[in-house]
Design a protein around this motif. Structure first.
Motif, mmCIF file in Angstrom:
data_model
loop_
_atom_site.group_PDB
_atom_site.id
_atom_site.type_symbol
_atom_site.label_atom_id
_atom_site.label_comp_id
_atom_site.label_asym_id
_atom_site.label_seq_id
_atom_site.Cartn_x
_atom_site.Cartn_y
_atom_site.Cartn_z
ATOM 1 N N ASP A 141 -49.663 -4.944 -48.501
ATOM 2 C CA ASP A 141 -49.746 -4.943 -49.937
ATOM 3 C C ASP A 141 -48.546 -4.631 -50.452
ATOM 4 O O ASP A 141 -48.273 -3.651 -51.644
ATOM 5 N N GLY A 142 -47.312 -5.024 -49.971
ATOM 6 C CA GLY A 142 -46.075 -4.752 -50.740
ATOM 7 C C GLY A 142 -45.514 -3.362 -50.229
ATOM 8 O O GLY A 142 -44.293 -2.984 -50.647
ATOM 9 N N GLN A 143 -46.190 -2.604 -49.608
ATOM 10 C CA GLN A 143 -45.655 -1.285 -48.878
ATOM 11 C C GLN A 143 -45.327 -1.317 -47.615
ATOM 12 O O GLN A 143 -46.020 -1.741 -46.742
ATOM 13 N N THR A 144 -44.185 -0.686 -47.204
ATOM 14 C CA THR A 144 -43.577 -0.739 -45.852
ATOM 15 C C THR A 144 -44.240 0.569 -45.116
ATOM 16 O O THR A 144 -44.046 1.477 -45.615
ATOM 17 N N ARG A 145 -44.464 0.070 -43.931
ATOM 18 C CA ARG A 145 -44.841 1.257 -42.982
ATOM 19 C C ARG A 145 -43.997 0.974 -41.577
ATOM 20 O O ARG A 145 -43.923 -0.218 -41.169
ATOM 21 N N TYR A 146 -43.881 1.990 -40.958
ATOM 22 C CA TYR A 146 -42.924 1.971 -39.676
ATOM 23 C C TYR A 146 -43.843 2.522 -38.338
ATOM 24 O O TYR A 146 -44.422 3.424 -38.398
ATOM 25 N N ARG A 147 -44.077 1.691 -37.593
ATOM 26 C CA ARG A 147 -44.735 1.953 -36.273
ATOM 27 C C ARG A 147 -43.936 1.930 -35.241
ATOM 28 O O ARG A 147 -42.997 1.076 -34.756
ATOM 29 N N LEU A 148 -44.100 2.720 -33.900
ATOM 30 C CA LEU A 148 -43.414 2.656 -32.834
ATOM 31 C C LEU A 148 -43.361 1.267 -32.237
ATOM 32 O O LEU A 148 -44.834 0.692 -32.050
ATOM 33 N N ARG A 149 -42.397 1.178 -31.556
ATOM 34 C CA ARG A 149 -42.310 -0.504 -30.710
ATOM 35 C C ARG A 149 -42.615 -0.072 -29.449
ATOM 36 O O ARG A 149 -42.579 1.235 -28.798
ATOM 37 N N GLN A 150 -42.987 -1.232 -28.626
ATOM 38 C CA GLN A 150 -43.390 -0.927 -27.191
ATOM 39 C C GLN A 150 -42.130 -0.240 -26.477
ATOM 40 O O GLN A 150 -41.147 -0.823 -26.716
ATOM 41 N N GLY A 151 -42.369 0.524 -25.643
ATOM 42 C CA GLY A 151 -41.271 1.466 -24.968
ATOM 43 C C GLY A 151 -40.641 2.651 -25.746
ATOM 44 O O GLY A 151 -39.884 3.326 -25.278
ATOM 45 N N GLU A 152 -40.919 2.667 -26.925
ATOM 46 C CA GLU A 152 -40.527 3.674 -27.924
ATOM 47 C C GLU A 152 -41.566 5.045 -27.941
ATOM 48 O O GLU A 152 -42.716 4.533 -28.224
ATOM 49 N N THR A 153 -41.020 5.945 -27.982
ATOM 50 C CA THR A 153 -41.982 7.173 -27.952
ATOM 51 C C THR A 153 -41.553 8.145 -29.148
ATOM 52 O O THR A 153 -40.380 8.163 -29.848
ATOM 53 N N LEU A 154 -42.657 9.049 -29.512
ATOM 54 C CA LEU A 154 -42.145 10.116 -30.498
ATOM 55 C C LEU A 154 -41.211 10.977 -29.636
ATOM 56 O O LEU A 154 -40.449 11.433 -30.807
ATOM 57 N N LEU A 155 -41.457 11.369 -28.660
ATOM 58 C CA LEU A 155 -40.320 12.186 -27.964
ATOM 59 C C LEU A 155 -38.822 11.456 -28.204
ATOM 60 O O LEU A 155 -37.773 12.499 -28.376
ATOM 61 N N ASP A 156 -38.733 10.218 -28.204
ATOM 62 C CA ASP A 156 -37.449 9.419 -28.562
ATOM 63 C C ASP A 156 -36.842 10.082 -29.900
ATOM 64 O O ASP A 156 -35.693 10.107 -29.957
ATOM 65 N N LEU A 157 -37.893 9.652 -30.642
ATOM 66 C CA LEU A 157 -37.561 9.910 -32.314
ATOM 67 C C LEU A 157 -37.198 11.432 -32.508
ATOM 68 O O LEU A 157 -36.219 11.927 -33.291
ATOM 69 N N ALA A 158 -37.917 12.246 -32.015
ATOM 70 C CA ALA A 158 -37.726 13.750 -32.013
ATOM 71 C C ALA A 158 -36.213 14.101 -31.461
ATOM 72 O O ALA A 158 -35.387 15.007 -32.080
ATOM 73 N N GLN A 159 -36.073 13.522 -30.449
ATOM 74 C CA GLN A 159 -34.678 13.866 -29.834
ATOM 75 C C GLN A 159 -33.566 13.405 -30.704
ATOM 76 O O GLN A 159 -32.514 14.182 -30.914
ATOM 77 N N LEU A 160 -33.747 12.235 -31.332
ATOM 78 C CA LEU A 160 -32.664 11.583 -31.997
ATOM 79 C C LEU A 160 -32.503 12.229 -33.406
ATOM 80 O O LEU A 160 -31.416 12.637 -33.746
ATOM 81 N N ALA A 161 -33.564 12.767 -34.022
ATOM 82 C CA ALA A 161 -33.680 13.626 -35.167
ATOM 83 C C ALA A 161 -32.962 14.800 -34.988
ATOM 84 O O ALA A 161 -32.031 15.261 -35.683
ATOM 85 N N ALA A 162 -33.180 15.517 -33.912
ATOM 86 C CA ALA A 162 -32.681 16.893 -33.380
ATOM 87 C C ALA A 162 -31.181 16.476 -33.298
ATOM 88 O O ALA A 162 -30.339 17.613 -33.762
ATOM 89 N N GLU A 163 -30.964 15.910 -32.611
ATOM 90 C CA GLU A 163 -29.380 15.488 -32.332
ATOM 91 C C GLU A 163 -28.654 15.394 -33.438
ATOM 92 O O GLU A 163 -27.561 15.739 -33.706
ATOM 93 N N ARG A 164 -29.217 14.436 -34.530
ATOM 94 C CA ARG A 164 -28.406 14.405 -35.901
ATOM 95 C C ARG A 164 -28.610 15.684 -36.497
ATOM 96 O O ARG A 164 -27.579 16.018 -37.338
ATOM 97 N N ALA A 165 -29.309 16.355 -36.370
ATOM 98 C CA ALA A 165 -29.408 17.721 -37.190
ATOM 99 C C ALA A 165 -28.411 18.667 -36.601
ATOM 100 O O ALA A 165 -27.801 19.295 -37.255
ATOM 101 N N LEU A 166 -28.131 18.737 -35.301
ATOM 102 C CA LEU A 166 -27.266 19.583 -34.734
ATOM 103 C C LEU A 166 -25.892 19.080 -35.271
ATOM 104 O O LEU A 166 -25.124 19.860 -35.354
ATOM 105 N N ALA A 167 -25.650 17.582 -34.943
ATOM 106 C CA ALA A 167 -24.226 17.217 -35.628
ATOM 107 C C ALA A 167 -24.144 17.774 -36.948
ATOM 108 O O ALA A 167 -22.702 17.887 -37.174
ATOM 109 N N ALA A 168 -24.944 17.446 -37.861
ATOM 110 C CA ALA A 168 -24.773 17.955 -39.029
ATOM 111 C C ALA A 168 -24.574 19.313 -39.456
ATOM 112 O O ALA A 168 -23.844 19.603 -40.445
#
Length: 317
Positions: free
Chosen positions: A27-54
């Motif tokens: 209904d016009g609202q965007t939602r984001y879902r993990l694709r096949q092969g992608e995990t929450l641990l991948d997202l957590a690591q990426l967010a953590a690496e970006r926070a460390l860099a910042a």
């Protein structure tokens, strides 16, 4: 801030975020879902690496790794241990989980600010994120179209004496009459995964009673927010921006009842929906990146969580 109250001299030295790659539109609202092969641990690591860099830090600089998440990556060990394996294997950095479901980030920030200010820890990595889509029931329309998968992280450090950054006030309360309004009944000790059958499958899916939650929030939140502001000695006009949990479209209904009008708070429900524990830190991180939040701003982080738990935190960014 009331006279005699002590500010906790800590600061968010850097933040990072990551979003699942799959996009859906409801209904016009965007939602984001993990694709096949992608995990929450991948997202957590990426967010953590970006926070460390910042923050200009390395993982070896961290004195503690905290996963402030609503759901477990696996039953044992804790989420933080699995993130530790990805990022800090071979080190003795302590790892722990803190869980108040949707407000886990605020709870973790609150709890870890004390040992950081006291000097036990110099740098703490706090990571939030959830795979809400893993347990959604496609037959429950109000919840199925609400959630996104994402992660966000911050590096929490001590603020120097000359810096304004710090936590001015925090409060958390739970009204357990709402404990079963937002839940996943199966998968834990009361209804183990081994008991899953076709006839009880819905017990292993997320179940939300939206109207009941909204009614309980409408009864409890106005008084809670008013008492917090009074105890903190802070007027609404002194708050630069409110970053609320992006619970649902009802945000537009609840926030004015709490005395905050459109433009005074972040509303990204239509763009991202509810990211569970990542909602508040993701919205804050994005606001920092967009220049909507700068050092010295007085922010209010607040939200509701399953339980019903509520969190309120005033901080100087």
């Amino acid at each position: 801030m009331k006279e005699g109250q002590k500010i906790r001299r800590v600061k968010l030295a850097g933040m990072g975020r990551a979003l699942a790659e799959g996009a859906l539109v409801f209904d016009g609202q965007t939602r984001y879902r993990l694709r096949q092969g992608e995990t929450l641990l991948d997202l957590a690591q990426l967010a953590a690496e970006r926070a460390l860099a910042a923050a200009g830090k390395e993982i070896q600089d961290m004195d503690c790794i905290v996963c402030a998440m609503a759901t477990p990556l696996q039953a044992i060990p804790c989420n933080a241990a699995l993130l530790h394996e990805r990022m800090a294997r071979g080190t003795g950095i302590p790892a722990m989980d803190i869980n108040t479901t949707c407000t886990s980030f605020i709870s973790a920030l609150d709890m870890l600010s004390y040992p950081v200010e006291a000097g036990r820890y110099d740098n703490v990595l706090i990571v939030s994120g959830d795979t809400a889509s893993a347990a959604l029931n496609p037959l429950q329309e109000e919840s199925y179209s609400l959630f996104s998968d994402g992660a966000a992280a911050c590096v929490l450090t001590r603020a120097e004496a000359q810096e304004d950054s710090g936590i001015l006030y925090s409060c958390q309360k739970t009204w357990s009459e709402g404990a079963h309004d937002t839940e996943i009944r199966g998968g834990g000790g009361l209804l183990p995964a081994f008991f899953l059958r076709e006839e009880n499958r819905e017990d292993y899916c997320f179940d939300m009673k939206g109207v009941r939650i909204l009614r309980l929030c409408a009864r409890k939140l106005p008084g809670f927010v008013e008492s917090c502001l009074k105890e903190a000695g802070v007027c609404r006009e002194e708050i630069s921006l409110v970053i609320p949990h992006q619970a649902s479209k009802a945000l537009k209904v609840i926030m004015p009842r709490l005395g905050f009008q459109e433009g005074e708070y972040i509303d990204r429900v239509s763009e991202y929906g509810n990211m569970v524990s990542a909602s508040v830190p993701y919205a804050l991180c994005q606001a920092v990146e967009e220049g909507k939040v700068k050092r010295g701003d007085r922010l209010l982080l607040m939200g509701t969580a399953a339980g019903l738990t509520v969190n309120f935190m005033l901080l100087v960014f």
